[in-house]
Scaffold this active site. Sequence first.
Site, PDB file in Angstrom:
ATOM      1  N   LYS B 105       0.818  -1.222   0.000  1.00 39.02           N
ATOM      2  CA  LYS B 105       0.000   0.000   0.000  1.00 39.02           C
ATOM      3  C   LYS B 105       0.851   1.272   0.000  1.00 39.02           C
ATOM      4  CE  LYS B 105      -4.175  -2.108   1.988  1.00 39.02           C
ATOM      5  NZ  LYS B 105      -3.695  -3.463   2.382  1.00 39.02           N
ATOM      6  N   ARG B 106       1.891   1.317  -0.812  1.00 39.43           N
ATOM      7  CA  ARG B 106       2.708   2.519  -0.906  1.00 39.43           C
ATOM      8  C   ARG B 106       2.044   3.553  -1.799  1.00 39.43           C
ATOM      9  NH1 ARG B 106       4.542  -0.036   3.167  1.00 39.43           N
ATOM     10  NH2 ARG B 106       6.715  -0.718   3.202  1.00 39.43           N
TER      11      ARG B 106
END
Lengths: 308, 308
Positions: B105-106
């Site tokens: 989830k960057r």
Amino acid sequence: MIDLLIEKIQEKANPTVVGLDPRLSYVPEYIKNEVYEELGKTPAAAAEAFYRYNVALIDAIHEIVPAIKPQVAMYEQFGGAGIDAYIKTIKYAKEKGLVIIGDIKRGDISSTAEAYADGHIGRVDVEGEKFEIYHEDSITINPYLGYDSVHPFIKHCQEYNRGLFVLVKTSNPNSGQIQNLDVAGKMVYEIMGEMVAEWGQQVMGTKGYSQIGAVVGATYPEEATKLRKIMPNTYFLVPGYGAQGGTAEDLKGCFNQDGLGAIINSSRGIIAAHLKEENKMKFSEKEFALAARKAALAMKKDLQRVIG
Amino acid sequence: MIDLLIEKIQEKANPTVVGLDPRLSYVPEYIKNEVYEELGKTPAAAAEAFYRYNVALIDAIHEIVPAIKPQVAMYEQFGGAGIDAYIKTIKYAKEKGLVIIGDIKRGDISSTAEAYADGHIGRVDVEGEKFEIYHEDSITINPYLGYDSVHPFIKHCQEYNRGLFVLVKTSNPNSGQIQNLDVAGKMVYEIMGEMVAEWGQQVMGTKGYSQIGAVVGATYPEEATKLRKIMPNTYFLVPGYGAQGGTAEDLKGCFNQDGLGAIINSSRGIIAAHLKEENKMKFSEKEFALAARKAALAMKKDLQRVIG
């Protein structure tokens, strides 16, 4: 955290945070050659080069600025050794009295957010023994998942006296695609700002500001001015000054009347000052940290025009 | 990546991805005691315990499921040693023929997103030599910053045949705070879905689906059904089945007519199956991986009711 940050800002009379976002192309050859000799031309060597480069920078700027903001991506890309260099950098900077803003932009469902919070701003538990791992004083987080994804971080702010900066209006060109969508006359970033202001009331410091701050880009001065009104007790972490195009003039709306309320980030403009065309004849390769120090002093002066 | 994922899903006749989100409380005592003896009760030992636990799980499930989804937060919390355990897990799972979805989830501005993309789905460059660091086949990313924050990842999908799953409608209770805001009759998640579908056209695989997928929670079946129509060529990574409350019935809207289009995640329900009350008398501590295998088979059967 927020009280400490404000103290340090006042002590240095300087609302600057230096972004430690190293790249190998910024690191002087003599440092790289040193580590390549020890570790080969490897990802682990790159990470160690970042650490040594950071140490020299921190030595040169810690008396001028109150805080640093290491960008974890630059370290994380090199795997475990990179993360260890990130942590070593933070520990060194703390020894020098700097406040740490870990630029990690994490955000996940609550059970996962807890793991991030434990590691970054809390403690991890191994058979009842508690370990501090990352040592950040505060971190940036992404709120796209909503309050339950933020709550574990807030709990840790209370328990460990830590801080957050929640992405509200980011500095990049396309930030408006989601953040400036119009919801019955209010933009998403305004709604986000209202939420952050409300969440912040749970964890107020003693100087009028909350432990929960907001990321508000210098590149959008109009939005920043609106957000300043929506969030009077929220500290702004402001990226976008310098290399991304924001000027001191653009920052006016980020500050409150008291000259507080915002801390302005500069990364490349300071840590890679030695590579600027006009500096190449002024500083030798070994003087890169001196160039950074001069750039930090120039930025301090530039900002004082705004808040003075 | 998406072609390979579809092949593996068809080969195993099973659209399941197993979330490797370990916790120390899940890991059997005999594994923990082994590592504590070698490394003490330390964060590094915790990370190594996760790795050994994962190896046994991967051995038990790799013939049943096409893919795993390690959640990086669980490893990252233990610092560099944790990240190394994450990477070792991925390498081991790839040797066993599994497709890897790194749940990271960057999301950050483009210059930073490049560093994440290089490390996770590309190569990092040290003096001209290229190193693969994380070895994920695909990763999850957060789109709150807009297209320019996603673009570096898309470039890497093209160059290295990798994939993305972009957060569109997440499974957690408060996901609607931002994602269900109403923008002139359209929800933010619908607008996000339209954007992801459009971005995906740049990187189509050969089987009708794009390298750019979407995260769509099982806990919101109505939203999933709408998104299925908005994004016909987008693969859905679907969290929320099982422990978070989503049932097989809720998943119907995630699949296309061809029985493709979605891969359903289960974490706790499989990797901690040995801790379920009804399993405690069936499996000894050393049989935890067998319990996971049985749970994976039960899930496969449950899903076949939906797509059969």
